[in-house]
Design a protein around this motif. Structure first.
Motif, PDB file in Angstrom:
ATOM      1  N   GLU A 760       0.840  -1.189   0.000  1.00 45.87           N
ATOM      2  CA  GLU A 760       0.000   0.000   0.000  1.00 45.87           C
ATOM      3  C   GLU A 760       0.881   1.247   0.000  1.00 45.87           C
ATOM      4  OE1 GLU A 760      -3.479   1.747  -0.432  1.00 45.87           O
ATOM      5  OE2 GLU A 760      -3.545  -0.333   0.254  1.00 45.87           O
ATOM      6  N   LEU A 761       0.565   2.188  -0.893  1.00 43.34           N
ATOM      7  CA  LEU A 761       1.231   3.490  -0.854  1.00 43.34           C
ATOM      8  C   LEU A 761       0.652   4.262   0.320  1.00 43.34           C
ATOM      9  CD1 LEU A 761       3.089   5.661  -2.052  1.00 43.34           C
ATOM     10  CD2 LEU A 761       1.170   6.364  -3.502  1.00 43.34           C
ATOM     11  N   LEU A 762       1.471   4.514   1.330  1.00 43.99           N
ATOM     12  CA  LEU A 762       0.974   5.151   2.548  1.00 43.99           C
ATOM     13  C   LEU A 762       0.861   6.654   2.418  1.00 43.99           C
ATOM     14  CD1 LEU A 762       2.826   3.132   5.336  1.00 43.99           C
ATOM     15  CD2 LEU A 762       0.574   2.734   4.336  1.00 43.99           C
ATOM     16  N   LEU A 763       1.788   7.262   1.705  1.00 49.11           N
ATOM     17  CA  LEU A 763       1.695   8.715   1.526  1.00 49.11           C
ATOM     18  C   LEU A 763       2.536   9.162   0.348  1.00 49.11           C
ATOM     19  CD1 LEU A 763       4.515  10.304   2.543  1.00 49.11           C
ATOM     20  CD2 LEU A 763       3.616   9.745   4.795  1.00 49.11           C
ATOM     21  N   ILE A 764       2.170  10.330  -0.150  1.00 52.04           N
ATOM     22  CA  ILE A 764       2.964  11.022  -1.165  1.00 52.04           C
ATOM     23  C   ILE A 764       3.164  12.443  -0.680  1.00 52.04           C
ATOM     24  CG2 ILE A 764       0.860  11.490  -2.501  1.00 52.04           C
ATOM     25  CD1 ILE A 764       2.657  11.613  -4.994  1.00 52.04           C
ATOM     26  N   THR A 765       4.395  12.897  -0.736  1.00 52.70           N
ATOM     27  CA  THR A 765       4.718  14.223  -0.220  1.00 52.70           C
ATOM     28  C   THR A 765       5.511  15.030  -1.237  1.00 52.70           C
ATOM     29  OG1 THR A 765       5.911  15.438   1.514  1.00 52.70           O
ATOM     30  CG2 THR A 765       6.756  13.269   0.927  1.00 52.70           C
ATOM     31  N   GLU A 766       5.354  16.330  -1.184  1.00 50.87           N
ATOM     32  CA  GLU A 766       6.120  17.233  -2.043  1.00 50.87           C
ATOM     33  C   GLU A 766       7.543  17.397  -1.514  1.00 50.87           C
ATOM     34  OE1 GLU A 766       5.953  19.525  -5.615  1.00 50.87           O
ATOM     35  OE2 GLU A 766       4.521  18.139  -4.696  1.00 50.87           O
ATOM     36  N   ASN A 767       7.759  17.006  -0.269  1.00 54.18           N
ATOM     37  CA  ASN A 767       9.074  17.130   0.340  1.00 54.18           C
ATOM     38  C   ASN A 767      10.045  16.114  -0.251  1.00 54.18           C
ATOM     39  OD1 ASN A 767      10.775  16.044   3.128  1.00 54.18           O
ATOM     40  ND2 ASN A 767      10.928  18.166   2.514  1.00 54.18           N
ATOM     41  N   ASP A 768      11.241  16.562  -0.597  1.00 50.42           N
ATOM     42  CA  ASP A 768      12.267  15.680  -1.158  1.00 50.42           C
ATOM     43  C   ASP A 768      13.071  15.071  -0.017  1.00 50.42           C
ATOM     44  OD1 ASP A 768      14.076  14.354  -2.714  1.00 50.42           O
ATOM     45  OD2 ASP A 768      14.764  16.111  -3.825  1.00 50.42           O
ATOM     46  N   LEU A 769      12.530  14.014   0.575  1.00 44.00           N
ATOM     47  CA  LEU A 769      13.101  13.407   1.770  1.00 44.00           C
ATOM     48  C   LEU A 769      14.526  12.920   1.558  1.00 44.00           C
ATOM     49  CD1 LEU A 769      12.621  12.309   4.683  1.00 44.00           C
ATOM     50  CD2 LEU A 769      11.793  10.208   3.619  1.00 44.00           C
ATOM     51  N   LEU A 770      14.805  12.388   0.381  1.00 38.84           N
ATOM     52  CA  LEU A 770      16.098  11.731   0.143  1.00 38.84           C
ATOM     53  C   LEU A 770      17.181  12.670  -0.379  1.00 38.84           C
ATOM     54  CD1 LEU A 770      14.831   8.377  -1.406  1.00 38.84           C
ATOM     55  CD2 LEU A 770      15.158   8.983   0.988  1.00 38.84           C
ATOM     56  N   LYS A 771      16.879  13.943  -0.513  1.00 39.52           N
ATOM     57  CA  LYS A 771      17.851  14.895  -1.065  1.00 39.52           C
ATOM     58  C   LYS A 771      19.168  14.932  -0.274  1.00 39.52           C
ATOM     59  CE  LYS A 771      18.165  19.599  -2.898  1.00 39.52           C
ATOM     60  NZ  LYS A 771      19.506  19.903  -2.369  1.00 39.52           N
TER      61      LYS A 771
END
Length: 875
Positions: A760-771
């Motif tokens: 399940e895709l739990l969330l999608i965010t505009e934040n670039d977490l892995l940057k």
């Protein structure tokens, strides 16, 4: 194109939150123009106290008497069995003259538009409206306002305002969801508490270790709270937001204390009035002071948010409220009865203020709180307060002192004097003068007035002539005053009945009684006349008339299922769109196949052309593949194989992006036209791409991301052009059957799809977490990233452009329960294999294909943790 300009809404409305009646009064005290609140459990803040039905009517009257509007938050998807109770509750709010309903559920939109055509409806931010096409969709549903996603920039908001016929509202302050609102299933799948239904457990505030290929990288990430957002505070750029032309500025906080509501409303109200009246904004010094005041109310650190271009919205060091920075610990004395810490103050502090201490050595404890029990000045004397710049010793809790160390950061979390000042603010009283006329043989008369400044009279003079009052009504009751037979009604009894204003928004000013002697009036008649007179006064002063209950019945609204153009407003276009799904392909490459109602079909979602062919080898009936693969699939390399598969009945559906801002929608449009020309269909995950597909005349699949919870929502999507609808993964088997049975009873033609396998895709965010990992060259092509929580659950993280996707730690698998699914009423079972390799795709699809044939299918990958999601329990 709308003719609106930014000047139309200057100053824009300040919309304040209210989690209970005290917070509601606090919003009025703070100068809010409108208040949004919830009642019962039909709203996205079930953790708030909320208002009872009785309190709601009382609040609406109180607000209207002060010129304040009330919006009822109904911003959750509605389950089939909840539709009638939802209608009943909204009927009560409608009769109480609520100013608008904030909605998330498209089906409920249609029900309310048909039942209460004069009731304003606002599209909630939970609908994830983030492009102009999405605004057009909710406008056609009947919305008069849209609360757009918090991920939009000011320029994007201005573009939407200039292009829209309906009002636009934006969040300007308060807690931020890490995910796009309406797209988060994190809490739902890790704690069985659905954020969509207002019961979020806030897993974004939990601690996580970041692993890259199994190795910890938490230090590089910058902290243990990678998903915890700072508080939104747009005060530094509020003038730019006001200039965008939005009509409402919304403050988050229905779980916050009344003082927060008063203070934040007051600060933002004063700021927008300064902007709009003088054209000037706060000076840097004023701005810094106001930001400190907001931080004292509640702060996890501040971000200006995406709306003002701040993309680093997460505060990775800690996830709790901590207030204003006070200083660093220079010395610690661990003694009884109090621990003692010495620091140089960055802010003024008083005894009984609250502080938070971020313990950097003992990381397990994180942020610790304590009351300031005493303040010792530099000369060793106890003082009540100390000023900024002074070096002092604070006496704190002994237990807290035990774990504090030098260099720990200290924050002022509770400023007692500041909060007491807000608490002492009062709602401006609304005195009412009452005159009772009781003459034998005549009808009882009650005259009421709300006094104001009358020309020619001093402000301290009580008006004598009631007709000259600002608001004045005379009510003549049906009761005829009778001579007393035994116990006469004395003047004191009349006065007492008039004084009992109860839950009205009024306070007694003066009471004048003109009555004959030896009369009789029942107490009930006196109270009834007073009540009706005050209702008339409220109607006159606000211009808002109470309405009659409509008592809507869901059974009387079944006609909305008919294939009419309620949503599109254009019958010829609608007939063309809604008929396309079952029509025969017009070209040899058309992928839309007629459904077989006798058996379940298998759909598979993949990420590449090779994945598509592996799914077909496993006997998939339908394959979903990203629209970015469209031209590759039609290349010479794949064209012949594809043509052969289509002739054998394979249905290929091109999936559209989960999120598409307007710049991305512009790039998507030519590709959609090419897909349509080739005879294929698409799958939509947001209302903007649905509207675009609808306007281009492309039949589409409405995906489960749209959270369809009930039959009216499914039917609404069908009328927009959907030939297949995926039900929400938050529904259990009983709820799924209820939706399907309601649709069957109305002769459904659309297909129902259930997701039965995949992460399940739990969330999608505009934040670039892995940057940070990319900037440090830690993340390589093919690297696997997981977030590891304190229960050792591992959540895969993927980067999509500069956005971030986070998936569940468990894999949904309903392979053992295929037989039960055959009786659910669904038509298609979907396997989400977007995270699986090509060999895995073939094996998994084959296992489900065998199960559908009544044979034994088996999954070969035992190292995966499987679950049955929400199918067998409710949320």
């Amino acid at each position: 194109m709308s003719e609106k300009t930014s000047a139309n809404h200057c100053p824009p409305e300040i919309l304040a939150p209210a989690g209970d009646y005290d917070a509601f009064l606090s919003a009025i005290k703070g100068g809010a123009d409108a208040v949004y609140l919830g009642t019962g459990e039909f709203n996205a803040r079930r953790g708030a106290k909320n208002l009872s039905s009785r309190e709601l009517e009382k609040a609406i009257d109180k607000a209207h008497s002060h010129g304040v509007k009330v919006y009822l938050a109904f911003n959750i998807p509605i389950k089939e069995h909840e539709l009638q109770p939802a209608l009943d509750l909204i009927d009560q709010a409608y009769a109480a003259s609520v100013d608008a309903i904030i909605l998330r559920d498209p089906g409920l939109f249609r029900l309310l538009k048909a039942t209460f055509p004069d009731l304003p409806l606002h599209a909630s931010t939970q609908m994830t409206i983030h492009n102009k096409a999405g605004v057009r969709f909710v406008e056609e549903l009947g919305a008069s306002r849209v609360i757009v996603s918090r991920e939009l920039s000011t320029a994007e908001v201005r573009d939407i305002v200039d292009s829209s016929k309906i009002g636009v509202e934006v969040f300007v302050h308060g807690a931020l969801c890490y995910s796009y609102s309406g797209r988060c299933l994190f809490s739902s799948f890790v704690s069985d508490r659905s954020g969509n239904l207002g019961a979020c457990a806030q897993p974004c505030r939990w601690k996580y270790d970041t692993l890259v290929d199994g190795k910890p990288q938490t230090e590089i990430m910058g902290g243990e709270y990678p998903l915890s957002c700072a508080e939104l505070c747009t005060l530094p750029g509020l003038d730019k937001i006001v200039a965008s032309g939005v009509e409402s500025l919304k403050i988050e906080g229905r779980m916050k204390k009344p003082e927060y509501v008063t203070g934040s409303s007051k600060i933002y109200k004063e700021a927008v009035e300064r902007i709009c009246k003088s054209g000037k904004y706060l000076s840097p010094e004023e701005l810094a002071q106001k930001e400190k005041e907001l931080a004292k109310l509640f702060s996890r650190g501040f971000t200006k948010g995406f709306i003002l271009g701040d993309r680093a919205v997460a505060h990775l060091e800690y996830g709790s409220d901590y207030g204003v920075y006070l200083g660093k610990v220079e010395k610690v004395v661990r003694s009884k009865p109090y621990g003692r810490i010495t620091l140089t103050l960055h802010e003024e502090i008083e005894v009984n203020d609250g502080i938070g201490i971020h313990t950097r050595v003992n990381t397990k404890t994180g942020m610790l709180g304590s009351l300031v029990n005493g303040i010792i000045s530099k000369n060793g004397k106890h003082v009540e307060r100390a000023k900024k710049g002074e070096k002092v010793t604070l006496e704190i809790s002994f237990k807290t002192g035990e774990v504090v160390n030098p260099q720990d950061e200290v924050f002022l979390s509770t400023d007692r004097s500041f909060l007491e000042g807000l608490q002492e603010m009062k709602v401006k009283p609304l005195p009412v003068n009452i005159r009772v006329t009781a003459r034998k043989g005549e009808r009882l008369k009650v005259t009421v007035e709300s006094p104001g400044e009358i020309p020619g009279k001093s402000s301290g003079e009580s008006p004598v002539d009631y007709v000259d009052s600002v608001d004045f009504v005379e009510f003549e009751d049906e009761y005829v005053v009778q001579p007393a037979q035994k116990s006469p009604t004395i003047e004191e009894a009349i006065r007492k009945a008039m004084e009992q204003l109860g839950e009205t928004p009024y306070d007694v000013g003066t009471i004048k009684i003109e009555a004959d002697e030896e009369i009789f009036i029942p107490v009930g008649a006196l109270k009834s006349a007073r009540r009706q007179a005050l209702e008339l006064l409220l109607e006159k002063s606000t211009g808002i008339r109470k309405k009659e209950l409509k008592h809507p019945q869901l059974s009387d609204l079944a006609h909305l299922y008919k294939n009419e153009a309620e949503v599109s407003g254009a019958e010829d276009t609608q007939a063309e769109v809604s008929g396309t799904a079952s029509a025969k392909p017009t070209e040899s490459e058309s992928s839309t196949s007629a459904k077989n109602p006798q058996s379940l079909r298998l759909s598979v979602e993949v990420n590449s052309p090779e994945g598509l062919f592996q799914a077909v080898e496993g006997k998939a009936d339908i394959v979903y593949i990203p629209i970015e693969s469209f031209h590759e699939l039609r290349s010479p390399e794949y064209r012949k194989r594809l043509k052969f598969l289509l002739k054998k009945g394979l249905e290929i559906v091109f999936t559209l992006p989960l999120i598409a801002h307007d710049r991305e929608m512009e790039a998507l449009t030519p590709l959609l036209r090419a897909v349509k020309e080739a005879g294929f269909t698409v799958a939509c995950s947001d209302f903007g791409t649905i509207q675009l597909a609808k306007e281009l005349g492309i039949p589409f699949v409405a995906r489960k991301d749209l959270t369809p919870f009930n039959s009216f929502t499914v039917d609404t999507l069908k009328k927009a052009g959907a030939y297949r609808v995926g039900l929400s993964s938050e529904l259990n088997m009983k709820e799924i059957r209820a939706v399907c049975e309601a649709l069957e009873a109305c002769g459904k033609t659309e297909e129902i799809e259930l997701t039965v396998h995949g992460r399940e895709l739990l969330l999608i965010t505009e934040n670039d977490l892995l940057k940070p990992l990319i900037d440090r060259n830690v993340l390589k092509p093919g690297s696997e990233v997981q977030l590891l929580d304190r229960q050792d659950r591992s959540f895969p993280v993927k980067r999509w452009g500069t956005r971030t996707l986070i998936y569940n730690s468990e894999v949904l698998s309903m392979l053992k329960y295929i037989k039960g699914l055959k009786g659910s009423g669904a038509d298609v079972l979907r396997l989400d294999l977007t995270l699986n390799g090509e060999k895995e795709i073939k094996d998994i699809v084959r296992a489900y294909s065998l199960a559908l044939e009544g044979k034994k299918g088996k999954l070969k990958y035992a190292d995966v943790e499987y679950s049955t999601g929400h199918y067998f329990h409710g949320i």
